[in-house]
Write an enzyme that holds these catalytic residues in place. Structure first.
Site, PDB file in Angstrom:
ATOM      1  N   GLY A  97      -9.283  -8.919  14.129  1.00 46.47           N
ATOM      2  CA  GLY A  97     -10.396  -7.835  14.810  1.00 46.47           C
ATOM      3  C   GLY A  97     -12.240  -8.244  13.968  1.00 46.47           C
ATOM      4  O   GLY A  97     -12.956  -8.424  14.395  1.00 46.47           O
ATOM      5  N   ALA A 104      -7.956  -5.047  13.332  1.00 48.07           N
ATOM      6  CA  ALA A 104      -7.641  -3.596  13.361  1.00 48.07           C
ATOM      7  C   ALA A 104      -7.018  -2.903  12.927  1.00 48.07           C
ATOM      8  O   ALA A 104      -6.457  -3.578  11.695  1.00 48.07           O
ATOM      9  CB  ALA A 104      -6.895  -4.193  14.810  1.00 48.07           C
ATOM     10  N   GLU A 164      -2.722 -12.131  15.401  1.00 54.14           N
ATOM     11  CA  GLU A 164      -2.450 -11.241  15.684  1.00 54.14           C
ATOM     12  C   GLU A 164      -1.316 -11.635  16.430  1.00 54.14           C
ATOM     13  O   GLU A 164      -0.350 -11.023  16.100  1.00 54.14           O
ATOM     14  CB  GLU A 164      -2.765 -10.389  17.159  1.00 54.14           C
TER      15      GLU A 164
HETATM   16  N1  COA Z   1      -5.115  -2.883   8.443  1.00 52.44           N
HETATM   17  C1  COA Z   1      -5.250  -1.683   7.452  1.00 52.44           C
HETATM   18  N2  COA Z   1      -4.714  -1.810   6.501  1.00 52.44           N
HETATM   19  C2  COA Z   1      -4.359  -3.406   6.287  1.00 52.44           C
HETATM   20  C3  COA Z   1      -4.940  -3.458   6.841  1.00 52.44           C
HETATM   21  C4  COA Z   1      -5.115  -3.910   8.342  1.00 52.44           C
HETATM   22  N3  COA Z   1      -5.726  -4.934   8.740  1.00 52.44           N
HETATM   23  N4  COA Z   1      -5.508  -4.524   6.321  1.00 52.44           N
HETATM   24  C5  COA Z   1      -4.398  -5.045   4.999  1.00 52.44           C
HETATM   25  N5  COA Z   1      -4.606  -3.554   5.095  1.00 52.44           N
HETATM   26  C6  COA Z   1      -3.858  -2.566   3.637  1.00 52.44           C
HETATM   27  C7  COA Z   1      -2.852  -3.231   3.566  1.00 52.44           C
HETATM   28  O1  COA Z   1      -1.797  -2.427   3.537  1.00 52.44           O
HETATM   29  C8  COA Z   1      -2.568  -3.373   1.569  1.00 52.44           C
HETATM   30  O2  COA Z   1      -2.456  -1.354   1.398  1.00 52.44           O
HETATM   31  P1  COA Z   1      -2.119  -0.384   0.466  1.00 52.44           P
HETATM   32  O3  COA Z   1      -2.429  -1.246  -0.826  1.00 52.44           O
HETATM   33  O4  COA Z   1      -1.829   1.186   0.571  1.00 52.44           O
HETATM   34  O5  COA Z   1      -0.525  -1.683   0.896  1.00 52.44           O
HETATM   35  C9  COA Z   1      -5.016  -3.383   0.822  1.00 52.44           C
HETATM   36  O6  COA Z   1      -5.233  -3.107   2.565  1.00 52.44           O
HETATM   37  C10 COA Z   1      -4.661  -4.301   0.185  1.00 52.44           C
HETATM   38  O7  COA Z   1      -3.884  -5.339   1.357  1.00 52.44           O
HETATM   39  P2  COA Z   1      -2.430  -6.592   0.945  1.00 52.44           P
HETATM   40  O8  COA Z   1      -2.454  -7.481   1.794  1.00 52.44           O
HETATM   41  O9  COA Z   1      -2.160  -6.474   0.035  1.00 52.44           O
HETATM   42  O10 COA Z   1      -3.885  -7.588  -0.188  1.00 52.44           O
HETATM   43  P3  COA Z   1      -3.981  -9.288  -0.210  1.00 52.44           P
HETATM   44  O11 COA Z   1      -4.492  -9.510  -0.742  1.00 52.44           O
HETATM   45  O12 COA Z   1      -2.908  -9.824  -0.246  1.00 52.44           O
HETATM   46  O13 COA Z   1      -3.771  -9.646   1.153  1.00 52.44           O
HETATM   47  C11 COA Z   1      -4.764  -9.958   3.774  1.00 52.44           C
HETATM   48  C12 COA Z   1      -5.134  -9.116   2.269  1.00 52.44           C
HETATM   49  C13 COA Z   1      -6.246  -9.451   4.048  1.00 52.44           C
HETATM   50  C14 COA Z   1      -4.835 -11.574   4.146  1.00 52.44           C
HETATM   51  C15 COA Z   1      -3.970  -8.811   4.524  1.00 52.44           C
HETATM   52  O14 COA Z   1      -3.711  -7.163   4.007  1.00 52.44           O
HETATM   53  C16 COA Z   1      -3.557  -9.399   5.568  1.00 52.44           C
HETATM   54  O15 COA Z   1      -3.009 -10.519   6.090  1.00 52.44           O
HETATM   55  N6  COA Z   1      -4.119  -7.658   6.421  1.00 52.44           N
HETATM   56  C17 COA Z   1      -4.103  -8.335   7.943  1.00 52.44           C
HETATM   57  C18 COA Z   1      -4.092  -8.967   9.124  1.00 52.44           C
HETATM   58  C19 COA Z   1      -4.727  -9.595   9.957  1.00 52.44           C
HETATM   59  O16 COA Z   1      -3.558 -10.116  10.161  1.00 52.44           O
HETATM   60  N7  COA Z   1      -5.157  -8.817  10.890  1.00 52.44           N
HETATM   61  C20 COA Z   1      -5.388  -8.676  12.215  1.00 52.44           C
HETATM   62  C21 COA Z   1      -4.577  -6.838  12.744  1.00 52.44           C
HETATM   63  S1  COA Z   1      -4.811  -7.321  14.690  1.00 52.44           S
END
Ligand code: COA
Length: 263
Positions: free
Chosen positions: A117, A66, A139
């Site tokens: 999601g 999400a 989550e």
């Molecule tokens: N919603 C909004 N923005 C998100 C996002 C999400 N679910 N997941 C990543 N982003 C954004 C980050 O804020 C970052 O933005 P920025 O460049 O403006 O700082 C960009 O995407 C890249 O993410 P980043 O965490 O810096 O990259 P990474 O390669 O280190 O890690 C992930 C990638 C996907 C592993 C990590 O972003 C992550 O764990 N995201 C959340 C996953 C999650 O728990 N989702 C469940 C949601 S309910």
């Protein structure tokens, strides 16, 4: 309305690819949800489309879950309005259910992170092929719970004991462990994912896909996902916003720190 967050590619043998392209992380924004629903309507209605593949246009990420920026805004917008938050969760459940109930085979070709999601959308598909990344319902690490059908679908798929472990610990599974648990169907080397997903989709497409669609309806009934299970999930998702934990988890995520829930 032209698509902005995905594109549909009609390829060989009646296989349509939905390429999700919503940078930077393919987070599931309101716009992406609207477009996934529109794509589901279009692909279901098109008799030339026999099999659907959902994939990502980004090398590192399938879907990062999400949209957490939206989530913070909505948490504020719906502060104290649990019904409003529950409706947001139900909205996402309905969106993903479109693929679970579409009377055609639907394959998730997972190239990278399929978290929250992203994992829930993959769970709504008939097949999950992984060419890399990690998959999981993460989550709880944000103080939230899966709110797009994940508590229901994962529990049916891997059983209560394992689902509880994966959800409570917000595990991000490597493809091999996901395969051993039956969460995904097969693993490919990253560079072969597209080719192998295409070959499998074409193999399905050469079969009696109308029969598969009808079998899918009956299999869905056998899965026996209760209406109230989805309702309880949405209500519980909304209730997390009263615990104070999402404020800690979401702030820590954006500060790139470990959340401190124990204070
Ligand atoms: N919603 C909004 N923005 C998100 C996002 C999400 N679910 N997941 C990543 N982003 C954004 C980050 O804020 C970052 O933005 P920025 O460049 O403006 O700082 C960009 O995407 C890249 O993410 P980043 O965490 O810096 O990259 P990474 O390669 O280190 O890690 C992930 C990638 C996907 C592993 C990590 O972003 C992550 O764990 N995201 C959340 C996953 C999650 O728990 N989702 C469940 C949601 S309910």
């Amino acid at each position: 309305m032209p698509y902005e967050t995905l594109r549909i590619e009609r390829r060989n043998k009646g296989v349509a690819w939905v390429m999700i392209d919503n940078p930077p992380a393919n987070a599931i924004s309101e716009r992406l949800m609207e477009e996934l629903e529109k794509a589901a309507d279009e692909l279901e209605a098109d008799r030339g489309v026999r099999v659907v593949v959902i994939a990502s246009a980004h090398p590192k990420t399938f879907l990062a879950g999400a949209d957490l920026k939206d989530m913070i805004q909505r948490g504020t917008q719906f502060a104290g309005n649990e019904a409003g938050i529950a409706e947001q969760s139900a909205r996402m459940q309905r969106c993903f259910d479109r693929f679970a109930t579409m009377p055609k085979p639907v394959i998730a070709a997972i190239n990278g992170y399929a978290l929250g999601g992203g994992c829930e959308l993959a769970l709504a598909c008939d097949f999950r092929i992984m060419g890399g990344g990690k998959i999981g319902l993460t989550e709880v690490s944000l103080g939230l719970i899966p709110g797009a059908g994940g508590t229901q679908r994962l529990t049916r798929l891997v059983g209560r004991a394992k689902a509880t472990e994966l959800i409570f610990l917000a595990r991000r599974l490597e493809p091999q462990e996901a395969l051993e648990l039956g969460l995904i169907h097969r693993i490919t080397p990253p560079e072969r994912l597209e080719e192998e997903a295409a070959a499998f989709a074409e193999q399905l497409s050469e079969g009696a896909v109308r029969a598969m669609g009808l079998a899918k309806r009956a299999i869905y009934a056998a899965e026996g996902l209760p209406e109230d299970g989805f309702g309880i999930e949405a209500a519980s998702f909304a209730a997390t916003f009263k615990t104070g934990e999402p404020a800690i988890g979401l702030a820590a995520f954006f500060q790139k720190k470990q959340p401190q829930f124990l204070r």
